[in-house]
Motif scaffolding. Structure first.
Motif, short mmCIF file in Angstrom:
data_model
loop_
_atom_site.label_atom_id
_atom_site.label_comp_id
_atom_site.label_asym_id
_atom_site.label_seq_id
_atom_site.Cartn_x
_atom_site.Cartn_y
_atom_site.Cartn_z
N LEU A 174 0.84 -1.19 0.00
CA LEU A 174 0.00 0.00 0.00
C LEU A 174 0.88 1.24 0.00
O LEU A 174 1.94 1.27 0.65
N TYR A 179 -6.11 2.97 5.39
CA TYR A 179 -6.44 1.61 5.82
C TYR A 179 -6.41 1.48 7.34
O TYR A 179 -7.36 0.98 7.96
N GLU A 205 -2.60 5.21 1.07
CA GLU A 205 -3.47 4.06 1.23
C GLU A 205 -3.30 3.41 2.59
O GLU A 205 -4.28 2.99 3.23
#
Length: 436
Positions: free
Chosen positions: A92, A100, A96
């Motif tokens: 990621l 997350y 991201e």
């Protein structure tokens, strides 16, 4: 009672996340995805791994919720990919990863609010939530070690540790006898700390304080790194192969004075500060040079926990109460160990100081299961490491959070590792005259 536990768990999770945020937001995104040492993961891997473990245990297992990102489980499984290979994975991105872990945390707090915190071993007293808070703090200490390995300008800052209050010299005699090692009652203790069991320890002597920079510099000046007789066979082979001449991050100037590089800053070593960033083999060689040895794990724990009046084993050297700013250097409040003698209120009843915090302490013991050990809740935390090429470290460091440090807590690493915040203290067996 459950509401008090719930509040403590929420605070522990928030404390861990605040530290994770500090460690990941203090560098650029380019540095987040970079690998600063092949011994360490990119910081962005640690960040997403923290979220993935929280999702697996709290959101999916305890909460019974739908996965947030089941497609990334394999990327953040620490046993599937060695650290040196993780930069090549389709990880990621920093944006991201932040998104997350925030989503997972929101769901995890919802699970915490709704969970009864009793009814199964996994959730009794909030164990699963405490396990995840400890896991995040353990990775925070790993990320702090990555910060130490990175090059470039300093990005972390903290207040200096307190000055020494009392002078510390000499050793303490620990009487022979049985004591209770490990725990069966601490609700948040991890499986390798269990169960409590009696251990007989012969009388021995242990240093009142960890070995200091000045003491270790004397070992260097006396040819400690050139004297083959001080090193084990494996230790000497590693010393030669790795060209060890001093603790990691030490540099000698033209006048012969030692300096240490710490989190992007270079400063003269403090003579009374515990030596740090030495491997097991270096600690072992120093102990032989001093006419001593490293303590066994049982000796270390007895020196830390044993109450000679009641015969009881206490949770910490100073008692059963949680660490305070007056008893131990923990939690990244400072970015270095305090000088020996800075925490007299943290001494054990036997008179041994700074057993908790400052530096992890190498012991001579390998990492093995206690009698009656049971895997809980997964084998990959402890069991898969038993019997390997590891040495146990005890006591935590300035970078260890209190939730992941107690008198029974066990850490382990390969004997060649130096990037961890590890030092040591010496012990010795008693002579026949002393035993009389």
């Amino acid at each position: 009672m459950s509401e008090d536990v719930r509040d403590r768990l929420a605070a522990a999770l928030q404390t861990a996340r605040a530290r994770t945020t500090l460690l990941t937001e203090s560098v650029t995104d380019a540095e987040l995805v970079a690998q600063h040492s092949i011994l360490m993961s990119p910081l962005v891997w640690d960040l997403a791994h923290i979220g993935n473990q929280e999702e697996l245990w709290l959101v999916r297992d305890v909460g019974g919720r739908e996965p947030v990102r089941a497609d990334i489980d394999h990327l953040y499984d620490a046993f599937k990919h060695a650290r040196r290979n993780r930069p090549a994975l389709p990880l990621l991105s920093p944006t991201e990863a932040r998104r997350y872990v925030a989503t997972v945390r929101e769901k995890a707090f919802d699970v915490l609010d709704r969970n009864p915190l009793h009814g199964s071993r996994l959730i009794d007293e909030g164990f699963a939530f405490a396990m995840i808070a400890q896991h995040e703090q353990q990775h925070d200490e790993t990320m702090l070690a990555t910060h130490q390995l990175r090059t470039g300008t300093a990005v972390l800052d903290a207040a200096p540790p307190p000055a020494a209050i009392t002078g510390l010299h000499g050793e303490v005699i620990v009487p022979a006898g049985e004591f209770t090692m490990g725990t069966s009652t601490d609700p948040w203790a991890l499986d390798n700390e269990r169960p409590a069991h009696p251990v007989f320890v012969p009388a021995f002597a242990i240093d009142r304080a960890p070995v200091t920079n000045a003491e270790y510099a004397a070992f260097i000046d006396d040819g400690g790194y050139e004297r083959r007789d001080l090193w084990s066979e494996r230790g000497w082979s590693h010393r030669v192969e790795a060209d060890l001449v001093a603790p990691q991050f030490w540099e000698r100037d033209a006048n012969g004075a030692w300096w240490r590089r710490s989190f992007g800053r270079l400063a003269p070593i403090r003579p009374d500060q515990p030596v740090m960033h030495v491997c097991f083999f270096e600690a072992q060689a120093y102990a032989r040079w001093a006419g001593k040895r490293l303590p066994t794990e049982a000796e270390w724990e007895k020196a830390a926990r044993f109450d000679p009046v009641t015969g009881r084993s206490r949770r910490f050297p100073w008692g059963d109460g949680e660490p305070t700013h007056a008893t131990a250097n923990l939690g990244q409040r400072h970015l270095e160990p305090a000088d020996v003698g800075a925490y007299p209120q943290g001494a054990s009843l036997l008179g041994v100081h700074q057993l908790i915090g400052d530096v992890w302490e190498w012991t001579s013991s390998g990492f093995d299961a206690y009698p009656g050990f049971e895997v809980f809740p997964y084998a990959e935390y402890s069991q898969v490491f038993f019997g390997g090429d590891y040495r146990v470290l005890r006591g935590g460091s300035f970078g260890t959070d209190p939730i992941a440090c107690r008198g029974t807590f066990r850490n382990w690493d390969h004997p060649i590792r130096r990037q961890i915040f590890a030092g040591f203290r010496c012990a010795r067996s008693l002579s026949e005259d002393e035993l009389r």
